[in-house]
Structure formats: C-alpha cells, structure tokens
Design a protein around this motif. Structure first.
Motif, short mmCIF file in Angstrom:
data_model
loop_
_atom_site.label_atom_id
_atom_site.label_comp_id
_atom_site.label_asym_id
_atom_site.label_seq_id
_atom_site.Cartn_x
_atom_site.Cartn_y
_atom_site.Cartn_z
N GLN A 79 44.13 36.69 30.95
CA GLN A 79 42.80 36.09 31.05
C GLN A 79 42.34 35.60 29.66
O GLN A 79 41.75 34.54 29.53
CB GLN A 79 41.80 37.12 31.58
N TYR A 80 42.60 36.43 28.67
CA TYR A 80 42.24 36.07 27.28
C TYR A 80 42.95 34.77 26.86
O TYR A 80 42.33 33.86 26.30
CB TYR A 80 42.64 37.23 26.37
N LEU A 81 44.24 34.69 27.18
CA LEU A 81 45.01 33.49 26.80
C LEU A 81 44.50 32.27 27.57
O LEU A 81 44.41 31.17 27.01
CB LEU A 81 46.50 33.70 27.09
N ARG A 82 44.18 32.48 28.82
CA ARG A 82 43.76 31.35 29.66
C ARG A 82 42.35 30.87 29.28
O ARG A 82 42.11 29.69 29.11
CB ARG A 82 43.80 31.77 31.13
N ARG A 83 41.44 31.82 29.12
CA ARG A 83 40.04 31.44 28.97
C ARG A 83 39.61 31.28 27.51
O ARG A 83 38.76 30.44 27.21
CB ARG A 83 39.16 32.46 29.68
N ARG A 84 40.15 32.06 26.63
CA ARG A 84 39.74 31.94 25.23
C ARG A 84 40.65 30.97 24.47
O ARG A 84 40.18 30.06 23.79
CB ARG A 84 39.73 33.30 24.54
N ALA A 85 41.97 31.19 24.58
CA ALA A 85 42.90 30.30 23.87
C ALA A 85 43.11 28.99 24.62
O ALA A 85 43.61 28.02 24.05
CB ALA A 85 44.24 31.00 23.66
N ARG A 86 42.75 28.97 25.92
CA ARG A 86 42.86 27.77 26.76
C ARG A 86 44.29 27.25 26.84
O ARG A 86 44.56 26.05 26.78
CB ARG A 86 41.93 26.65 26.26
N PHE A 87 45.23 28.18 26.94
CA PHE A 87 46.64 27.79 27.08
C PHE A 87 46.93 27.40 28.52
O PHE A 87 46.34 27.95 29.46
CB PHE A 87 47.55 28.96 26.69
N PRO A 88 47.87 26.51 28.72
CA PRO A 88 48.28 26.14 30.08
C PRO A 88 48.90 27.34 30.82
O PRO A 88 49.41 28.27 30.18
CB PRO A 88 49.34 25.05 29.86
N SER A 89 48.89 27.26 32.12
CA SER A 89 49.35 28.39 32.95
C SER A 89 50.79 28.81 32.62
O SER A 89 51.11 30.00 32.58
CB SER A 89 49.27 28.02 34.42
N ALA A 90 51.65 27.83 32.41
CA ALA A 90 53.05 28.15 32.14
C ALA A 90 53.19 28.93 30.83
O ALA A 90 53.99 29.88 30.74
CB ALA A 90 53.88 26.86 32.06
#
Lengths: 136, 134
Positions: A79-90
C-alpha cells in the motif's frame, strides 16, 4: 535486485536497488569499487564513488522509510509503495515479493544522463549485482 | 494552456584537449581514466573515447609554426589561456594534440561528460575537458 521505474512517459528512468546481503554502506562502497576495477584516486574511481553515494547515501531506503515512519499509516508495504511512492502495480508486486530478502530498497533517481533505458539498467546491474548470485 | 510534465533543458557542449606522446589508443585512454579493460563500466569510457576520436582535430605539434598562436593550429578561437599554455609547452616537446568538442545533443554519454568537469594526466597523456564552448 535492481528494477527500473519510469514514473511518466516523459520522465527519466528511476531505479529501485535492493541489496540482499545485510551489508553496511561502507562495505557496499568497498564492494562496488572493487567490482568496478577502478584505480584509486582516478576519475573513474571518483565516478563510482559518487554513484555509490547517490544510491546508498542520498537515495531514500523505501523499506526503512516504511518501517520507521509509515507502518501505522499504510496497512502494508505494498500500500505504501502504491499510494505514497505511486509505483505501478507490476513494480509493487515485484518489490513486495522481494522485501523480506532485501536488506534495503533504495529509490535511486539518477542525475547521470547515461543511466537511461536498457543501457542504464544493465550498467547498474553489471556494477552492483553479483553475477553468480541472482538478486545480490 | 499546455503544461509540460517533463523537464526542459538547454543543450550544452564542452571543449576538450588531449595531448599525447603517441597516437590515441583505447587502452591508454582507459588507463588514463583509471578503469581496467575488463571493468563492468569500461564501455562507458570506450564510448567516450570513440566520441573523442571521432570529433577531434589532430595536430602533430612537432610540425606546427610555433610563432603563431595555437588557435591557428586548430583553426578555432575556443582555446583558453590554460589550453594555449599547455599546447605551447607540448609543442616544445614534439607531442601530438587533439582538440574538439562534445555536445549534449548527440548521446547520453556525451551529455554526461558535457555536464562534468575533468582534467586528468599521466605520463603518456593529458586530457582537459574543463572548457565550456557554448
């Protein structure tokens, strides 16, 4: 393990560098300089030394950042990577799978213009990864 | 209104000067830069060497007219006082010089070296990449 991330179509490549062995920054530096086969004091030595500092000193360690400051705010590292770092799902999937085996996950945003596209990723892999141990 | 999401930058270039005892040779250049031929990053310097060779004028300093300015030897007005002094000294020793410029418009490797500053020297070669040449 090193993966490349391009935030947007017109953005420069960024990388997440994940050493698996729990090495100190000083040992990572010594290993990087040794692997680069550069002469101490030379221009190439300074270049590799600067590159080491850019990755392992000045870049944000996402794993440590999450553990120290965001573990209460986000229910998982993913969640941190997705929402804070905004990394793509892959990218999120790859990093969450590797997080337990990595001693750190350094989000490296290079100012080195030659670190682009496939060449940039290959350059970092040749310099940082142990060819005999995948994901080193 | 349009908003550009990426970054915008001007192009730049840098002049370089190499003074050598011998013909320019890749192995000697790698040694000057301090990288082993089998280094995993040697290709970066090989590409720089290739660009330098391809973009330079070569002058045998043992054959130049030492009464005129070194700028005449290279048909340029871009030589700094440091380069001129270095060339005059090298001419007295009968060395070979290479002068040219790298451009950030060409390759990512040239872009990097255009934005860096270096002056390196060993017994065989002198490489000055400090001068800006907009």
């Amino acid at each position: 393990m090193i993966i490349s991330v391009r935030p947007g179509q017109h953005d420069r490549d960024e990388y997440v560098v994940c050493p698996c062995a729990p090495l100190s920054v000083a040992k990572l530096r010594a290993r990087m300089l040794q692997r680069a086969k550069v002469t101490e004091g030379s221009y190439a030595y300074k270049l590799v030394d600067d590159l080491h500092a850019a990755i392992f000193v000045r870049s944000l360690d996402l794993k440590a950042d999450y553990s120290a400051y965001f573990v209460c705010e986000y229910e998982s590292f993913g969640q941190y990577l997705r929402r804070r770092a905004r990394f793509p799902s892959a990218v999120v999937a790859t990093l969450t799978e590797a997080v337990d085996e990595s001693s750190g996950m350094y989000h490296f945003r290079p100012a080195y213009t030659f670190l682009v596209d496939t060449y940039g990723l290959e350059f970092l892999r040749r310099l940082l990864e142990d060819p005999s141990v995948r994901g080193a | 209104m349009k908003i550009r999401a990426g970054f915008v930058t001007n192009s730049s270039s840098t002049s370089f000067l190499i003074i050598s005892r011998d013909e320019l040779e890749e192995g000697a250049f790698l040694e000057l830069m301090g990288v082993a031929p089998d280094s995993p990053i040697a290709d970066l310097f090989r590409e720089l060497f290739s660009d330098v060779v391809g973009k330079s004028q070569r002058v045998d300093l043992s054959r130049v007219d030492s009464r005129v300015s070194p700028e005449t030897w290279f048909k340029t007005d871009r030589l700094s006082a440091t380069m001129i002094a270095r060339l005059r000294k090298a001419a007295g020793q009968g060395l070979t010089a290479y002068f040219g410029s790298l451009s950030s418009d060409d390759t990512p490797v040239q872009t990097f070296f255009c934005t860096d500053a270096l002056e390196v020297e060993n017994e065989r070669m002198y490489f000055n990449c400090l001068e800006c040449a907009w």
